[in-house]
Design an enzyme around this catalytic site. Structure first.
Site, PDB file in Angstrom:
ATOM      1  N   LEU A  61       0.865  -1.172   0.000  1.00 29.52           N
ATOM      2  CA  LEU A  61       0.000   0.000   0.000  1.00 29.52           C
ATOM      3  C   LEU A  61       0.907   1.229   0.000  1.00 29.52           C
ATOM      4  O   LEU A  61       1.218   1.814   1.042  1.00 29.52           O
ATOM      5  CB  LEU A  61      -0.913  -0.003   1.231  1.00 29.52           C
ATOM      6  CG  LEU A  61      -2.176   0.857   1.202  1.00 29.52           C
ATOM      7  CD1 LEU A  61      -3.030   0.568   2.424  1.00 29.52           C
ATOM      8  CD2 LEU A  61      -1.869   2.340   1.115  1.00 29.52           C
ATOM      9  N   GLU A  63       1.245   4.259  -2.905  1.00 27.15           N
ATOM     10  CA  GLU A  63       0.895   4.731  -4.241  1.00 27.15           C
ATOM     11  C   GLU A  63       2.087   5.326  -4.977  1.00 27.15           C
ATOM     12  O   GLU A  63       2.238   5.133  -6.188  1.00 27.15           O
ATOM     13  CB  GLU A  63      -0.238   5.753  -4.157  1.00 27.15           C
ATOM     14  CG  GLU A  63      -1.583   5.170  -3.790  1.00 27.15           C
ATOM     15  CD  GLU A  63      -1.761   4.901  -2.309  1.00 27.15           C
ATOM     16  OE1 GLU A  63      -2.755   4.225  -1.939  1.00 27.15           O
ATOM     17  OE2 GLU A  63      -0.895   5.339  -1.510  1.00 27.15           O
ATOM     18  N   GLN A  85      -6.336   2.042  -5.858  1.00 21.86           N
ATOM     19  CA  GLN A  85      -7.590   1.449  -5.404  1.00 21.86           C
ATOM     20  C   GLN A  85      -8.781   2.397  -5.515  1.00 21.86           C
ATOM     21  O   GLN A  85      -9.889   1.991  -5.872  1.00 21.86           O
ATOM     22  CB  GLN A  85      -7.427   0.963  -3.961  1.00 21.86           C
ATOM     23  CG  GLN A  85      -8.418  -0.093  -3.572  1.00 21.86           C
ATOM     24  CD  GLN A  85      -8.010  -0.771  -2.280  1.00 21.86           C
ATOM     25  OE1 GLN A  85      -8.112  -0.188  -1.198  1.00 21.86           O
ATOM     26  NE2 GLN A  85      -7.540  -2.008  -2.380  1.00 21.86           N
ATOM     27  N   PHE A  86      -8.588   3.672  -5.233  1.00 20.71           N
ATOM     28  CA  PHE A  86      -9.567   4.727  -5.468  1.00 20.71           C
ATOM     29  C   PHE A  86      -8.803   5.947  -5.978  1.00 20.71           C
ATOM     30  O   PHE A  86      -7.681   6.201  -5.543  1.00 20.71           O
ATOM     31  CB  PHE A  86     -10.317   5.117  -4.185  1.00 20.71           C
ATOM     32  CG  PHE A  86     -11.257   4.063  -3.684  1.00 20.71           C
ATOM     33  CD1 PHE A  86     -12.599   4.066  -4.058  1.00 20.71           C
ATOM     34  CD2 PHE A  86     -10.816   3.068  -2.823  1.00 20.71           C
ATOM     35  CE1 PHE A  86     -13.468   3.100  -3.587  1.00 20.71           C
ATOM     36  CE2 PHE A  86     -11.675   2.095  -2.352  1.00 20.71           C
ATOM     37  CZ  PHE A  86     -13.008   2.115  -2.734  1.00 20.71           C
ATOM     38  N   HIS A 132     -12.876   8.514  -1.268  1.00 22.95           N
ATOM     39  CA  HIS A 132     -13.250   7.423  -2.162  1.00 22.95           C
ATOM     40  C   HIS A 132     -14.186   7.903  -3.272  1.00 22.95           C
ATOM     41  O   HIS A 132     -14.593   7.107  -4.118  1.00 22.95           O
ATOM     42  CB  HIS A 132     -13.960   6.315  -1.385  1.00 22.95           C
ATOM     43  CG  HIS A 132     -13.149   5.704  -0.293  1.00 22.95           C
ATOM     44  ND1 HIS A 132     -12.811   6.389   0.853  1.00 22.95           N
ATOM     45  CD2 HIS A 132     -12.614   4.470  -0.153  1.00 22.95           C
ATOM     46  CE1 HIS A 132     -12.112   5.606   1.649  1.00 22.95           C
ATOM     47  NE2 HIS A 132     -11.977   4.428   1.062  1.00 22.95           N
TER      48      HIS A 132
END
Length: 328
Positions: A61, A63, A85-86, A132
């Protein structure tokens, strides 16, 4: 006759990834939980089992590390498809995106290109927290060197994704998660592409041109159908790519109608509606018969659940914006 499948948008994304992984050994999918887990929205489900951990790679995790690693892989000739992921989690990787991903061709005077496609679910409407649910496509459209693609149908999701992966330069591919599973469409099983940088006319009309993209295409068409029953004919143009914009299609629709409205869920200030308005002012001012309308999200942080439906442009709010332009 080409065989087809009746797919949702997220299934079409997965099918597009599968096709490109099968067609080109240099294609690699990578990101948090994209492997064994199949991704938070299951967009990569099953790919790990078929192609293995060397080509469908679970990452930490991190980015910045995901994007930076993909930049290095692309510079060395691979075609990585990193997933964030978002889209609201792309900001830790923003330095890699704007300082390296967007500039590598220019910095190396064309010696290196970066054939990489940065995927991310984006937009609101699914009752998720604010990070999100954001729509910040203008960040990436503003950065020279990046193409920015936003599909609105399953057919185009697969075709545009294939075109993005095959492109020699970097693409930010934003997937509207509000319509991930909203409807199905017949999608060819065989690989195909939809051209980047070309808009699509979803509905013909002579009274007003309405420009939109992504998840807002459906409520815009709903508003257009309702107004059509009242004798107001809307030309609905789905941009599909927000960088580069299809300036020719935008101008042509405006010259046909003399009126325009732009619909997007991103905040109004600094949004793509302002750029589209500027294009029309620069290239088609003498055709203008009314102020160009903007129906957009509000200039506030993305709200939590109770106000989410009010924040997003609804068919009713889009109708009001179109009527304002038509009745001027």
């Amino acid at each position: 006759m080409t065989d087809t499948q009746n797919l949702t948008l997220v299934q079409a994304v997965r099918d597009g990834l599968h096709s490109e992984l099968r067609e080109d050994d240099d294609v690699v999918v990578m990101g948090q939980d994209v492997g064994k887990n199949g991704g938070v929205f299951r967009a990569t489900e099953g790919l790990y089992d078929e192609f293995g951990g060397d080509r469908v790679i679970d990452t930490p995790l991190a980015e910045s590390g995901i994007v930076g690693t993909a930049v290095g892989m692309a510079a060395m000739g691979m075609r990585p498809v990193p997933e964030i992921q978002f889209s609201g989690f792309m900001y830790p990787g923003f330095d890699q995106i704007v300082s390296h991903m967007a500039r590598f061709r220019t910095r190396s005077r064309g010696r290196f290109t970066l054939p990489m496609t940065l995927r991310a679910p984006y937009g609101g409407g699914i009752r998720a927290p604010e990070h999100h649910s954001e729509s910040k496509e203008a960040f990436y459209a503003h950065e020279a060197g990046l193409k920015v693609v936003i599909p609105s149908t399953p057919y185009e999701a697969k075709g545009l994704l294939a075109a993005s992966i095959r492109d020699p330069d970097p693409v930010v591919f934003l997937e509207p998660k509000l319509i991930y599973r909203a409807f199905r469409e017949q999608v060819p099983e065989e690989p195909y592409t939809v051209p980047i940088g070309e808009a699509a006319t979803r509905r013909e009309g002579d009274d007003v041109a309405v420009f939109t993209y992504g998840a807002m295409t459906r409520p815009t068409l709903e508003a257009a159908e309702t107004l059509g029953e009242e004798g107001i004919e809307c030309e609905v143009v789905d941009l599909r790519t927000v960088s580069p914009l299809d300036r020719e299609a935008i101008v042509e629709a405006f010259e046909k109608t003399g009126r325009a409205v732009v619909v997007h869920e991103a905040p109004k200030t600094g949004g793509l509606a302002g750029e589209i308005t500027a294009i029309l002012q620069e290239e088609a001012l003498l055709y203008q018969e009314a102020p160009i309308g903007r129906v957009a999200g509000f200039d506030v942080p993305y709200p939590l659940y109770a106000l989410e439906d009010y924040y997003l442009p609804s068919a009713a709010r889009i109708e009001d914006g179109i009527l304002e332009a038509v009745e001027f």
